[in-house]
Design an enzyme around this catalytic site. Sequence first.
Site, PDB file in Angstrom:
ATOM      1  N   GLY A 196      -1.213  -4.013  -5.430  1.00 52.32           N
ATOM      2  CA  GLY A 196      -0.186  -5.044  -5.361  1.00 52.32           C
ATOM      3  C   GLY A 196       1.103  -4.563  -4.728  1.00 52.32           C
ATOM      4  O   GLY A 196       1.757  -5.291  -3.979  1.00 52.32           O
ATOM      5  N   VAL A 197       1.488  -3.329  -4.999  1.00 59.74           N
ATOM      6  CA  VAL A 197       2.724  -2.795  -4.429  1.00 59.74           C
ATOM      7  C   VAL A 197       2.634  -2.735  -2.901  1.00 59.74           C
ATOM      8  O   VAL A 197       3.636  -2.923  -2.205  1.00 59.74           O
ATOM      9  CB  VAL A 197       3.068  -1.419  -5.057  1.00 59.74           C
ATOM     10  CG1 VAL A 197       2.071  -0.360  -4.648  1.00 59.74           C
ATOM     11  CG2 VAL A 197       4.480  -1.015  -4.738  1.00 59.74           C
ATOM     12  N   HIS A 208      -8.421   3.432  -5.245  1.00 61.23           N
ATOM     13  CA  HIS A 208      -8.023   2.135  -5.843  1.00 61.23           C
ATOM     14  C   HIS A 208      -8.983   1.039  -5.431  1.00 61.23           C
ATOM     15  O   HIS A 208      -8.645   0.222  -4.578  1.00 61.23           O
ATOM     16  CB  HIS A 208      -6.619   1.766  -5.391  1.00 61.23           C
ATOM     17  CG  HIS A 208      -5.941   0.747  -6.261  1.00 61.23           C
ATOM     18  ND1 HIS A 208      -6.100  -0.598  -6.093  1.00 61.23           N
ATOM     19  CD2 HIS A 208      -5.109   0.882  -7.301  1.00 61.23           C
ATOM     20  CE1 HIS A 208      -5.361  -1.250  -6.981  1.00 61.23           C
ATOM     21  NE2 HIS A 208      -4.750  -0.361  -7.727  1.00 61.23           N
ATOM     22  N   ILE A 244      -9.729  -2.644  -4.052  1.00 64.44           N
ATOM     23  CA  ILE A 244      -8.721  -3.694  -4.152  1.00 64.44           C
ATOM     24  C   ILE A 244      -7.418  -3.137  -3.592  1.00 64.44           C
ATOM     25  O   ILE A 244      -6.998  -2.038  -3.960  1.00 64.44           O
ATOM     26  CB  ILE A 244      -8.511  -4.138  -5.617  1.00 64.44           C
ATOM     27  CG1 ILE A 244      -9.801  -4.757  -6.167  1.00 64.44           C
ATOM     28  CG2 ILE A 244      -7.354  -5.118  -5.738  1.00 64.44           C
ATOM     29  CD1 ILE A 244      -9.753  -5.055  -7.648  1.00 64.44           C
ATOM     30  N   GLU A 253       4.837  -4.617  -0.060  1.00 69.92           N
ATOM     31  CA  GLU A 253       5.385  -3.886   1.085  1.00 69.92           C
ATOM     32  C   GLU A 253       5.035  -4.579   2.402  1.00 69.92           C
ATOM     33  O   GLU A 253       5.867  -4.648   3.311  1.00 69.92           O
ATOM     34  CB  GLU A 253       4.876  -2.442   1.100  1.00 69.92           C
ATOM     35  CG  GLU A 253       5.310  -1.626   2.299  1.00 69.92           C
ATOM     36  CD  GLU A 253       6.815  -1.436   2.447  1.00 69.92           C
ATOM     37  OE1 GLU A 253       7.271  -1.227   3.584  1.00 69.92           O
ATOM     38  OE2 GLU A 253       7.548  -1.505   1.438  1.00 69.92           O
TER      39      GLU A 253
END
Length: 122
Positions: free
Chosen positions: A56-57, A47, A53, A61
């Site tokens: 987002g998840v 990723h 990057i 978290e």
Amino acid sequence: MDINYIKKLLPHRYPFLLIDRIIDCVPDESAHTIKCVTFNEHFFQGHFPDRPIMPGVLIVEALAQTAAVAVAKAKEPNLENLSVFFMTIDKCKFRKPVTLSLIHISEPTRRTPISYAVFCLK
């Protein structure tokens, strides 16, 4: 407060412990943590290899873990049976990507005075 102290407060472990240091904490109210994002992070392998990057998840978290620190600090030293769960998120937006060498700062604060903790990001 360093990673060893965080490991006493939270059940998360590598590779899913997503905060490195607690800068400040007001128990059951707010916490301020950092995550040093380096090339060695496992999620950068896919990723994205050419432009790493932080997903987002995982940013969300890290925010949830930061809120859990504030809750756990309020319950100290009785942490044996403590479970803190991330239940929902409203109106989540990402303003810019978290990339290599950036220090991701999390600072959720408590939003409600009810018996369960609801935190929001400042």
